[in-house]
Design a protein around this motif. Sequence first.
Motif, short mmCIF file in Angstrom:
data_model
loop_
_atom_site.label_atom_id
_atom_site.label_comp_id
_atom_site.label_asym_id
_atom_site.label_seq_id
_atom_site.Cartn_x
_atom_site.Cartn_y
_atom_site.Cartn_z
N CYS A 24 -40.85 7.96 6.65
CA CYS A 24 -41.23 8.82 7.76
C CYS A 24 -42.66 8.47 8.18
CB CYS A 24 -41.15 10.30 7.35
SG CYS A 24 -39.51 10.85 6.85
N ALA A 25 -42.83 7.99 9.38
CA ALA A 25 -44.14 7.54 9.85
C ALA A 25 -44.99 8.74 10.28
CB ALA A 25 -43.98 6.55 11.00
N SER A 26 -45.43 9.50 9.30
CA SER A 26 -46.12 10.77 9.55
C SER A 26 -47.63 10.59 9.55
CB SER A 26 -45.70 11.81 8.52
OG SER A 26 -45.87 11.31 7.20
N VAL A 27 -48.11 9.68 10.40
CA VAL A 27 -49.56 9.48 10.53
C VAL A 27 -50.14 10.71 11.20
CG1 VAL A 27 -51.38 8.08 11.55
CG2 VAL A 27 -49.30 6.98 10.67
N THR A 28 -51.10 11.33 10.54
CA THR A 28 -51.63 12.59 11.03
C THR A 28 -52.06 12.48 12.49
OG1 THR A 28 -53.13 14.39 10.41
CG2 THR A 28 -54.05 12.18 10.31
N PRO A 29 -51.67 13.39 13.36
CA PRO A 29 -51.01 14.68 13.08
C PRO A 29 -49.49 14.66 13.30
CG PRO A 29 -51.84 14.70 15.32
CD PRO A 29 -52.15 13.34 14.76
N GLU A 30 -48.87 13.47 13.34
CA GLU A 30 -47.43 13.39 13.59
C GLU A 30 -46.63 13.85 12.38
OE1 GLU A 30 -46.08 12.69 16.52
OE2 GLU A 30 -48.11 12.51 17.33
N GLU A 31 -45.58 14.64 12.64
CA GLU A 31 -44.73 15.12 11.55
C GLU A 31 -43.83 14.00 11.02
OE1 GLU A 31 -41.12 16.53 9.71
OE2 GLU A 31 -41.18 15.79 11.78
N GLY A 32 -43.34 13.16 11.89
CA GLY A 32 -42.63 11.96 11.50
C GLY A 32 -41.29 12.17 10.82
N GLY A 33 -40.80 13.39 10.74
CA GLY A 33 -39.54 13.67 10.08
C GLY A 33 -39.67 14.05 8.62
N ALA A 34 -40.89 14.00 8.07
CA ALA A 34 -41.08 14.25 6.64
C ALA A 34 -40.79 15.71 6.28
CB ALA A 34 -42.49 13.87 6.22
N LEU A 35 -41.32 16.64 7.05
CA LEU A 35 -41.10 18.05 6.74
C LEU A 35 -39.67 18.47 7.06
CD1 LEU A 35 -44.47 19.68 7.87
CD2 LEU A 35 -43.70 19.12 5.57
N GLN A 36 -39.06 17.84 8.06
CA GLN A 36 -37.65 18.12 8.33
C GLN A 36 -36.79 17.72 7.14
OE1 GLN A 36 -36.27 16.79 12.31
NE2 GLN A 36 -38.42 16.37 12.77
N LEU A 37 -37.10 16.57 6.54
CA LEU A 37 -36.37 16.12 5.36
C LEU A 37 -36.54 17.09 4.20
CD1 LEU A 37 -34.94 14.05 3.52
CD2 LEU A 37 -37.14 12.86 3.31
N LEU A 38 -37.76 17.52 3.95
CA LEU A 38 -38.00 18.44 2.83
C LEU A 38 -37.37 19.80 3.08
CD1 LEU A 38 -41.72 17.54 2.10
CD2 LEU A 38 -39.71 16.90 0.75
N GLU A 39 -37.42 20.27 4.31
CA GLU A 39 -36.80 21.56 4.62
C GLU A 39 -35.30 21.51 4.35
OE1 GLU A 39 -36.54 24.83 8.27
OE2 GLU A 39 -37.56 22.90 8.59
N ARG A 40 -34.67 20.39 4.67
CA ARG A 40 -33.23 20.25 4.43
C ARG A 40 -32.93 20.26 2.92
NH1 ARG A 40 -32.72 16.33 7.42
NH2 ARG A 40 -32.78 14.57 5.96
N VAL A 41 -33.72 19.50 2.14
CA VAL A 41 -33.51 19.44 0.70
C VAL A 41 -33.71 20.82 0.06
CG1 VAL A 41 -34.47 18.51 -1.45
CG2 VAL A 41 -34.13 17.00 0.51
N LEU A 42 -34.77 21.52 0.47
CA LEU A 42 -35.09 22.80 -0.14
C LEU A 42 -34.13 23.90 0.30
CD1 LEU A 42 -38.96 22.48 0.19
CD2 LEU A 42 -37.68 22.63 -1.96
N SER A 43 -33.72 23.87 1.54
CA SER A 43 -32.76 24.88 2.01
C SER A 43 -31.45 24.75 1.27
CB SER A 43 -32.53 24.72 3.53
OG SER A 43 -33.71 25.01 4.25
N GLU A 44 -31.00 23.54 1.06
CA GLU A 44 -29.74 23.31 0.33
C GLU A 44 -29.84 23.81 -1.11
OE1 GLU A 44 -29.05 19.16 0.71
OE2 GLU A 44 -28.31 19.30 2.78
N ALA A 45 -31.06 23.89 -1.64
CA ALA A 45 -31.26 24.36 -3.02
C ALA A 45 -31.49 25.86 -3.10
CB ALA A 45 -32.44 23.62 -3.64
N GLY A 46 -31.40 26.55 -1.98
CA GLY A 46 -31.53 28.00 -1.98
C GLY A 46 -32.93 28.52 -1.71
N PHE A 47 -33.84 27.65 -1.31
CA PHE A 47 -35.18 28.09 -0.93
C PHE A 47 -35.14 28.68 0.48
CE2 PHE A 47 -36.32 25.53 -4.48
CZ PHE A 47 -37.60 25.89 -4.88
N SER A 48 -35.89 29.74 0.67
CA SER A 48 -36.10 30.30 2.00
C SER A 48 -37.23 29.52 2.66
CB SER A 48 -36.45 31.78 1.90
OG SER A 48 -36.80 32.29 3.16
N CYS A 49 -36.93 28.82 3.74
CA CYS A 49 -37.89 27.91 4.36
C CYS A 49 -38.33 28.43 5.73
CB CYS A 49 -37.29 26.52 4.52
SG CYS A 49 -36.92 25.69 2.96
#
Length: 383
Positions: A18-43
Amino acid sequence: MPQTPIDPARLTADLVRCASVTPEEGGALQLLERVLSEAGFSCTRVDRNGIANLFARWGARGAARSFGFNGHTDVVPTGDASVWSVPPFGAVEKNGWLYGRGATDMKSGVAAFVAAAVDFVTATPPDGAVILTITGDEEGDAVDGTIAILDWMRAQGETMTACLVGEPTCPEHLGEMIKIGRRGSLSAWFTLTGVQGHSAYPHRARNPLPAMARLMDRLASHRLDEGTAHFDPSTLAVVTIDTGNPATNVIPAQCRATVNIRFNDAHDSAGLINWMQDELDCVAGEYGITGEMSVKVSGESFLTPPGPLSDLVARAVEAETGITPALSTTGGTSDARFVKDICPVVEFGLVGQTMHQVDERVEITQIHQLKAIYARILRDYFA
């Protein structure tokens, strides 16, 4: 819910892509939100002024015991990509190392604590909450990143009773060092204004350069302190002096200079600013010129005194690495300077030798070790 443990090295590679050169999100937080949501985290995405941030909680809001991790997915620019031996966002594996911008600072740390947290709450749901705060604005101005998350947490009644920031902390070997505080940092910009004139007739001008030299000498030669119990002596560095004057026969009207101070817990920024203003006024008066100063405070000095939190982390580090970590306050600033306003905080992460460099890379086995350390910390904290 994940049925198999998360591979932190694979997650690191996915984040590096994910090319998340500040301040670009680059898809990195979208990826983590998906992983954490699937594990039952409230995101919750806590975006502010175009900066992307993520808050994730497993467990009840306001739980009596909540352990937090903090980190960032934004990275510094790659520089000239042609001088890299691999594509900067290719997540290439070579000889047991994972290459790419952010591999060390700090997508591996984020991947390790995300993997540890998901596996922990899945296998042994704790009596309490696990909270992850991940920002896209640590390498930038850092005003709409972790600060935005903490502002949102206060407004929503979200709390952490302890937090670990996963920044790289170890100089050469994993396990060497835990950060229990950081020096404060401020920068000051000085402008001295005199009267321009011909260098052959200096009596008709008022030269700001000797005054600036005098001011910088007074600031740089002053011994701020001798250090404190947990901190080295404070430092002041003159980082630039400039007139923008290419001519040899012109006395310039203005001279500018910048200093940076890294200060320990013997000072606060207000006291240092007052001292510099007094020095400026003194020199300006002595030379009959005018002086101005502007200041940016990046953070105040802080310390989490050695105690339960640092002991918890140190025990886990020693159990997994066989190394007794030193408790340190060295280095620059980190987002721990913001987290300390809501709960005790320490920092522990990987070896940081290649961060921000060309061919930034992380040893893959150490990503797995770091996950094991974070997992042990969670088990011991909720035991």
